[in-house]
Design an enzyme around this catalytic site. Structure first.
Site, short mmCIF file in Angstrom:
data_model
loop_
_atom_site.label_atom_id
_atom_site.label_comp_id
_atom_site.label_asym_id
_atom_site.label_seq_id
_atom_site.Cartn_x
_atom_site.Cartn_y
_atom_site.Cartn_z
N THR A 116 -2.40 -8.18 1.95
CA THR A 116 -3.38 -7.14 1.97
C THR A 116 -4.33 -7.58 0.98
O THR A 116 -3.94 -8.15 -0.09
CB THR A 116 -2.85 -5.52 2.03
OG1 THR A 116 -4.19 -4.65 1.99
CG2 THR A 116 -2.56 -5.45 0.44
N THR A 121 2.18 0.34 5.85
CA THR A 121 0.73 0.26 5.48
C THR A 121 -0.13 1.62 5.27
O THR A 121 0.68 2.81 5.53
CB THR A 121 -0.05 -0.10 6.86
OG1 THR A 121 -1.56 -0.12 6.83
CG2 THR A 121 0.31 0.96 8.22
N GLY A 122 -1.14 1.74 4.65
CA GLY A 122 -1.68 2.91 4.38
C GLY A 122 -2.07 3.05 2.73
O GLY A 122 -1.99 2.29 2.24
N ARG A 182 -5.89 -2.76 -9.85
CA ARG A 182 -5.07 -1.68 -9.20
C ARG A 182 -4.15 -2.56 -8.17
O ARG A 182 -4.59 -3.46 -7.40
CB ARG A 182 -5.87 -0.78 -8.17
CG ARG A 182 -5.08 0.07 -7.23
CD ARG A 182 -5.09 -0.40 -6.16
NE ARG A 182 -4.53 0.71 -5.01
CZ ARG A 182 -4.03 0.52 -3.91
NH1 ARG A 182 -4.22 -0.67 -3.48
NH2 ARG A 182 -3.35 1.42 -3.26
N THR A 215 -3.28 -2.96 5.94
CA THR A 215 -2.43 -3.89 5.51
C THR A 215 -1.68 -4.56 6.82
O THR A 215 -1.16 -3.65 7.56
CB THR A 215 -1.09 -3.55 4.69
OG1 THR A 215 -1.79 -2.91 3.70
CG2 THR A 215 -0.16 -4.58 4.14
N SER A 230 -9.39 -6.23 5.66
CA SER A 230 -8.44 -5.64 4.70
C SER A 230 -7.31 -6.73 4.42
O SER A 230 -6.36 -6.32 3.74
CB SER A 230 -8.08 -4.43 5.11
OG SER A 230 -7.28 -4.56 6.34
N1 GLY Z 1 -1.16 -0.48 1.68
C1 GLY Z 1 -2.14 -1.04 1.00
C2 GLY Z 1 -2.44 -0.63 -0.17
O1 GLY Z 1 -2.53 0.45 -0.63
O2 GLY Z 1 -2.80 -1.58 -1.15
#
Ligand code: GLY
Length: 332
Positions: free
Chosen positions: A207, A240-241, A217, A189, A88
């Protein structure tokens, strides 16, 4: 006359300084004493997820040779960007819905300078492009084709970073075409914060974003404020998330501001999670988020949403090989 935020910060910091000055009974000014806190507590690196341990080791290597926190955070997360086992971030990262690998990253230093890149393709180390934007342009953020052209103009190699493995995963996903489950590997991330021997703090975040996202996006990770924030007088935070949830509460900036007003790092991270819960009363259980924070006195904290899922890596004098710690979580 009312008390300004800066005065309040001075008072808050003076609590830390008071502790430091017990061990440094000399005539240093407050500022000198504050900057001595880093050497008092030693260099420190904290990053999201267990895979952060290798990034931390590289960052600590920079710090232990007297390098700056800025060099440390960049060199730290470059390890993760190049690691094909982390699917990721960077090389072998997850593709978007149309099969493109688009990378997001940002970096911020102790002077409050920052650089950011979003939707960058074909470049293995977006964090270094973000740093080049910070250092070589008057801008903070470049996106897409412009970011790629800038990177190439700065000598970055345009290369294929989409692996056979990433294509296989994407083709498997296309069978279902489902929204990816809220598991960590769909958003994990790396955010990394470091304090150097001068007590200066920097941060980096990088990320490939939400797996199989809509083309174009952008999540929280390249955004200074939601994904990363550093104020060298107070501390730093990163996230992160699920990026959309983190953006809605400007998570990392919020945590730094809460620490400024005296909140402990873990409590500040918890408050950011709580605000996400409040904004998403029905869906929060499916929104995995995790925050980490590093305060100016060296104290760290973290908090996640989903039970037992979020862990982070801490490397410092007490944990020279690095330690993985499970963060407390809202749904515990
Ligand atoms: N935290 C990484 C994302 O949502 O792109």
């Amino acid at each position: 006359m009312g008390m300004t935020r800066r005065t309040m910060l001075g008072l808050a910091i003076s609590g830390f300084v008071a502790k430091a000055s017990i061990r440094h009974p000399n005539n240093q000014s407050n500022n000198q004493q504050i900057s001595s806190l880093g050497s008092e507590f030693g260099p420190k690196v904290i990053s999201t997820w267990p895979f952060g341990i290798d990034a931390n080791a590289n960052a600590m290597d920079v710090l232990s040779k007297g390098g700056s926190s800025l060099d440390a955070v960049e060199h730290g997360v470059r390890i993760t960007e190049a690691d094909p086992t982390v699917t990721s971030v960077g090389y072998n990262g997850s593709l978007d819905r149309d099969g493109h690998l688009t990378l997001d990253a940002c970096i911020m230093d102790h002077r409050g300078m920052c650089g950011s890149v979003a939707c960058l393709e074909h470049i293995k180390h977006p964090i270094s492009v973000a740093r080049a934007i910070m250092e070589k342009t008057p801008h903070v953020m470049l996106v897409g084709q412009g970011a790629l052209e800038f990177a190439v103009s700065q000598g970055f190699t345009k290369e294929n970073i989409v692996t056979e493995d990433a294509i296989r995963r994407w083709e498997e996903w296309k069978q279902s075409n489902a929204i990816p489950p809220p598991t960590p590997e769909n958003h994990d991330t790396i955010g990394l914060l470091a304090m150097d021997s001068n007590g200066n703090i920097s941060g980096a975040c990088t990320t490939s974003g939400l797996s199989y996202k809509l083309p174009g996006r952008v999540g929280d990770s390249p955004l200074i404020g939601p994904g990363l924030y550093v104020d060298n007088e107070v501390g730093a935070a990163t996230a992160t998330g699920v990026g959309e949830a983190i953006i809605r509460v400007v998570g990392s900036f919020l945590i730094v501001e809460l620490m400024r007003s005296g909140m402990e790092p873990e409590m500040a991270c918890k408050e950011a999670v709580k605000r996400i819960v409040k904004k998403h009363p029905e869906q929060h259980a499916s929104l995995q988020v995790g925050f980490i924070a590093l305060r100016k006195d060296g104290k760290t904290g973290a908090y996640g949403m989903r039970k037992g899922e979020f862990s982070y890596s801490l490397t410092d004098g007490a944990n020279p090989k690095g330690k993985v710690i499970t963060a407390p979580s809202w749904l515990d």
